[in-house]
Design a protein around this motif. Structure first.
Motif, PDB file in Angstrom:
ATOM      1  N   LYS A  76       0.707   3.622  -0.743  1.00 49.20           N
ATOM      2  CA  LYS A  76       1.764   3.013  -1.748  1.00 49.20           C
ATOM      3  C   LYS A  76       3.009   2.297  -1.273  1.00 49.20           C
ATOM      4  O   LYS A  76       3.132   1.200  -1.364  1.00 49.20           O
ATOM      5  CB  LYS A  76       2.478   4.107  -2.675  1.00 49.20           C
ATOM      6  CG  LYS A  76       3.342   3.405  -3.855  1.00 49.20           C
ATOM      7  CD  LYS A  76       3.740   4.751  -4.797  1.00 49.20           C
ATOM      8  CE  LYS A  76       4.790   3.870  -5.716  1.00 49.20           C
ATOM      9  NZ  LYS A  76       5.413   4.788  -6.466  1.00 49.20           N
ATOM     10  N   ALA A  77       3.505   2.924  -0.117  1.00 53.86           N
ATOM     11  CA  ALA A  77       4.597   2.413   0.687  1.00 53.86           C
ATOM     12  C   ALA A  77       4.255   1.050   1.502  1.00 53.86           C
ATOM     13  O   ALA A  77       5.138   0.137   1.515  1.00 53.86           O
ATOM     14  CB  ALA A  77       5.127   3.389   1.395  1.00 53.86           C
ATOM     15  N   LEU A  78       3.115   1.020   1.978  1.00 52.40           N
ATOM     16  CA  LEU A  78       2.487  -0.302   2.585  1.00 52.40           C
ATOM     17  C   LEU A  78       2.528  -1.589   1.858  1.00 52.40           C
ATOM     18  O   LEU A  78       2.715  -2.443   2.331  1.00 52.40           O
ATOM     19  CB  LEU A  78       1.357   0.155   3.534  1.00 52.40           C
ATOM     20  CG  LEU A  78       1.562   1.121   4.662  1.00 52.40           C
ATOM     21  CD1 LEU A  78       0.360   1.348   5.493  1.00 52.40           C
ATOM     22  CD2 LEU A  78       2.354   0.489   5.791  1.00 52.40           C
ATOM     23  N   ALA A  79       2.371  -1.185   0.589  1.00 50.90           N
ATOM     24  CA  ALA A  79       2.267  -2.281  -0.212  1.00 50.90           C
ATOM     25  C   ALA A  79       1.205  -3.493  -0.069  1.00 50.90           C
ATOM     26  O   ALA A  79       1.598  -4.515  -0.213  1.00 50.90           O
ATOM     27  CB  ALA A  79       3.713  -2.767  -0.510  1.00 50.90           C
ATOM     28  N   TRP A  80       0.226  -2.951   0.623  1.00 49.06           N
ATOM     29  CA  TRP A  80      -1.008  -3.904   0.937  1.00 49.06           C
ATOM     30  C   TRP A  80      -1.699  -4.189  -0.311  1.00 49.06           C
ATOM     31  O   TRP A  80      -2.046  -3.552  -0.886  1.00 49.06           O
ATOM     32  CB  TRP A  80      -1.605  -3.237   2.157  1.00 49.06           C
ATOM     33  CG  TRP A  80      -2.499  -4.268   2.807  1.00 49.06           C
ATOM     34  CD1 TRP A  80      -3.980  -4.279   2.403  1.00 49.06           C
ATOM     35  CD2 TRP A  80      -2.275  -5.480   3.764  1.00 49.06           C
ATOM     36  NE1 TRP A  80      -4.645  -5.492   2.956  1.00 49.06           N
ATOM     37  CE2 TRP A  80      -3.465  -5.941   3.978  1.00 49.06           C
ATOM     38  CE3 TRP A  80      -1.057  -5.649   4.325  1.00 49.06           C
ATOM     39  CZ2 TRP A  80      -3.587  -7.031   5.175  1.00 49.06           C
ATOM     40  CZ3 TRP A  80      -1.264  -6.726   5.203  1.00 49.06           C
ATOM     41  CH2 TRP A  80      -2.318  -7.439   5.611  1.00 49.06           C
ATOM     42  N   HIS A  81      -2.284  -5.425  -0.396  1.00 51.63           N
ATOM     43  CA  HIS A  81      -3.134  -5.984  -1.154  1.00 51.63           C
ATOM     44  C   HIS A  81      -4.318  -6.548  -0.713  1.00 51.63           C
ATOM     45  O   HIS A  81      -3.977  -7.372   0.243  1.00 51.63           O
ATOM     46  CB  HIS A  81      -2.416  -6.768  -2.224  1.00 51.63           C
ATOM     47  CG  HIS A  81      -1.446  -6.360  -2.899  1.00 51.63           C
ATOM     48  ND1 HIS A  81      -1.545  -5.350  -3.924  1.00 51.63           N
ATOM     49  CD2 HIS A  81      -0.073  -6.641  -3.081  1.00 51.63           C
ATOM     50  CE1 HIS A  81      -0.486  -4.967  -4.488  1.00 51.63           C
ATOM     51  NE2 HIS A  81       0.535  -5.637  -3.636  1.00 51.63           N
TER      52      HIS A  81
ATOM     53  N   VAL B 217     -10.943   5.340  -2.191  1.00 54.84           N
ATOM     54  CA  VAL B 217      -9.672   4.635  -2.622  1.00 54.84           C
ATOM     55  C   VAL B 217      -9.795   3.121  -2.022  1.00 54.84           C
ATOM     56  O   VAL B 217     -10.486   2.968  -0.993  1.00 54.84           O
ATOM     57  CB  VAL B 217      -8.584   5.410  -2.150  1.00 54.84           C
ATOM     58  CG1 VAL B 217      -8.496   6.788  -2.772  1.00 54.84           C
ATOM     59  CG2 VAL B 217      -8.400   5.426  -0.592  1.00 54.84           C
ATOM     60  N   GLY B 218      -9.034   2.353  -2.747  1.00 51.13           N
ATOM     61  CA  GLY B 218      -8.808   0.869  -2.226  1.00 51.13           C
ATOM     62  C   GLY B 218      -7.597   0.403  -2.286  1.00 51.13           C
ATOM     63  O   GLY B 218      -6.723   0.736  -3.163  1.00 51.13           O
ATOM     64  N   TRP B 219      -7.307  -0.502  -1.549  1.00 48.61           N
ATOM     65  CA  TRP B 219      -6.154  -1.204  -1.635  1.00 48.61           C
ATOM     66  C   TRP B 219      -5.898  -2.125  -2.935  1.00 48.61           C
ATOM     67  O   TRP B 219      -4.782  -2.069  -3.362  1.00 48.61           O
ATOM     68  CB  TRP B 219      -5.907  -2.287  -0.542  1.00 48.61           C
ATOM     69  CG  TRP B 219      -5.742  -1.481   1.026  1.00 48.61           C
ATOM     70  CD1 TRP B 219      -6.531  -1.344   1.933  1.00 48.61           C
ATOM     71  CD2 TRP B 219      -4.847  -0.657   1.421  1.00 48.61           C
ATOM     72  NE1 TRP B 219      -6.377  -0.639   2.687  1.00 48.61           N
ATOM     73  CE2 TRP B 219      -5.109  -0.093   2.696  1.00 48.61           C
ATOM     74  CE3 TRP B 219      -3.322  -0.487   0.918  1.00 48.61           C
ATOM     75  CZ2 TRP B 219      -4.248   0.465   3.473  1.00 48.61           C
ATOM     76  CZ3 TRP B 219      -2.592   0.168   1.786  1.00 48.61           C
ATOM     77  CH2 TRP B 219      -2.887   0.831   3.067  1.00 48.61           C
ATOM     78  N   ASP B 220      -6.802  -2.434  -3.577  1.00 50.00           N
ATOM     79  CA  ASP B 220      -6.752  -3.407  -4.797  1.00 50.00           C
ATOM     80  C   ASP B 220      -6.956  -2.508  -5.847  1.00 50.00           C
ATOM     81  O   ASP B 220      -6.962  -2.776  -6.959  1.00 50.00           O
ATOM     82  CB  ASP B 220      -7.941  -4.467  -4.595  1.00 50.00           C
ATOM     83  CG  ASP B 220      -7.466  -5.449  -3.896  1.00 50.00           C
ATOM     84  OD1 ASP B 220      -6.130  -5.874  -3.593  1.00 50.00           O
ATOM     85  OD2 ASP B 220      -8.405  -6.004  -3.312  1.00 50.00           O
ATOM     86  N   ASP B 221      -7.096  -1.122  -5.911  1.00 46.32           N
ATOM     87  CA  ASP B 221      -7.185  -0.122  -6.992  1.00 46.32           C
ATOM     88  C   ASP B 221      -6.182   0.812  -6.719  1.00 46.32           C
ATOM     89  O   ASP B 221      -6.574   2.191  -6.409  1.00 46.32           O
ATOM     90  CB  ASP B 221      -8.714   0.385  -7.015  1.00 46.32           C
ATOM     91  CG  ASP B 221      -8.896   1.140  -8.087  1.00 46.32           C
ATOM     92  OD1 ASP B 221      -8.122   1.177  -9.372  1.00 46.32           O
ATOM     93  OD2 ASP B 221      -9.775   2.166  -8.187  1.00 46.32           O
ATOM     94  N   PRO B 222      -4.772   0.495  -7.220  1.00 45.69           N
ATOM     95  CA  PRO B 222      -3.911   1.606  -6.877  1.00 45.69           C
ATOM     96  C   PRO B 222      -4.184   2.857  -7.771  1.00 45.69           C
ATOM     97  O   PRO B 222      -3.630   4.106  -7.261  1.00 45.69           O
ATOM     98  CB  PRO B 222      -2.819   0.821  -7.193  1.00 45.69           C
ATOM     99  CG  PRO B 222      -2.886  -0.323  -7.274  1.00 45.69           C
ATOM    100  CD  PRO B 222      -4.408  -0.423  -7.613  1.00 45.69           C
ATOM    101  N   ALA B 223      -4.675   2.858  -8.741  1.00 43.00           N
ATOM    102  CA  ALA B 223      -4.762   3.908  -9.862  1.00 43.00           C
ATOM    103  C   ALA B 223      -5.962   5.097  -8.811  1.00 43.00           C
ATOM    104  O   ALA B 223      -5.716   6.158  -8.882  1.00 43.00           O
ATOM    105  CB  ALA B 223      -5.662   3.534 -10.812  1.00 43.00           C
ATOM    106  N   SER B 224      -6.681   4.529  -7.852  1.00 41.44           N
ATOM    107  CA  SER B 224      -7.526   5.368  -7.102  1.00 41.44           C
ATOM    108  C   SER B 224      -6.658   6.405  -6.422  1.00 41.44           C
ATOM    109  O   SER B 224      -7.215   7.522  -5.844  1.00 41.44           O
ATOM    110  CB  SER B 224      -8.539   4.599  -6.284  1.00 41.44           C
ATOM    111  OG  SER B 224      -7.794   3.882  -5.223  1.00 41.44           O
ATOM    112  N   TYR B 225      -5.505   6.084  -5.804  1.00 45.29           N
ATOM    113  CA  TYR B 225      -4.804   6.999  -5.004  1.00 45.29           C
ATOM    114  C   TYR B 225      -3.475   7.193  -5.757  1.00 45.29           C
ATOM    115  O   TYR B 225      -2.964   8.434  -5.477  1.00 45.29           O
ATOM    116  CB  TYR B 225      -4.439   6.347  -3.693  1.00 45.29           C
ATOM    117  CG  TYR B 225      -3.847   5.293  -3.628  1.00 45.29           C
ATOM    118  CD1 TYR B 225      -2.310   4.868  -3.526  1.00 45.29           C
ATOM    119  CD2 TYR B 225      -4.357   3.951  -3.570  1.00 45.29           C
ATOM    120  CE1 TYR B 225      -1.712   3.745  -3.354  1.00 45.29           C
ATOM    121  CE2 TYR B 225      -3.801   2.650  -3.445  1.00 45.29           C
ATOM    122  CZ  TYR B 225      -2.463   2.632  -3.156  1.00 45.29           C
ATOM    123  OH  TYR B 225      -2.066   1.269  -3.258  1.00 45.29           O
TER     124      TYR B 225
END
Length: 175
Positions: free
Chosen positions: A86-91, A121-129
């Motif tokens: 979350k903190a890295l805010a990567w997409h 988990v994936g960077w484009d699926d924030p709900a996954s984490y």
């Protein structure tokens, strides 16, 4: 506003000592351009002006020449891989990172998070984490600045002056 214009404003803000404004501009740019490592490096430099090693480490986390103490502070503040994601805010996928080191860091954080949570988990699926983020992290308060203290003292003086005038008026009215 084009990226170059905003960066010119960041430079002007820093030259004029408006560090919080420069920080906000850079945060906005990173939300628009999350894969730009140069913007992340610039924001880390601003956090160094504040003396906030954890946030400097956060924004330098994908750089090979990062400072070990800052990286350790970032990892301590954002204790779990999910918080780090979350903190890295990567997409986007890791392969879009411009350096092999950044791709490796992003892959390591995502893999650790998936192992910890027990599902992909994936960077484009924030709900996954993000669904697993409970109360582990408290946002840091901003450090006090001379300007902030002066503004607070000024507001206090204005309030006391207003109160003194009001009391003086009330006393004069009752005489």
């Amino acid at each position: 506003m084009p990226l170059e214009d905003t960066l010119a404003r960041v430079d002007a803000d820093l030259a004029a000592g408006r560090v919080p404004v420069a920080r906000q501009r850079l945060r906005g740019l990173i939300s628009s351009f999350p894969q730009d490592l140069v913007l992340r490096r610039r924001l880390a430099e601003v956090y160094r002006l504040y003396g906030d090693a954890a946030e400097a480490g956060r924004w330098m986390y994908l750089e090979e020449d990062r400072v070990a103490d800052e990286t350790a502070a970032f990892e301590a503040r954002y204790g779990s891989p999910a918080w780090r994601m979350k903190a890295l805010a990567w997409h986007g996928p890791e392969v879009t990172a411009s350096t092999a080191f950044a791709r490796g860091q992003l892959t390591a954080v995502r893999t650790a998070c998936a192992e910890e949570l027990g599902h992909p988990v994936g960077w484009d699926d924030p709900a996954s984490y993000r669904d697993h983020l409970e109360g582990e992290y408290a946002a840091p308060s901003e450090p006090w600045t001379v300007g902030g203290v002066l503004v607070g003292v000024g507001c206090l003086a204005a309030a006391l002056g207003f109160l003194a005038i009001w009391v003086n008026g009330l006393v004069a009215l009752l005489d």
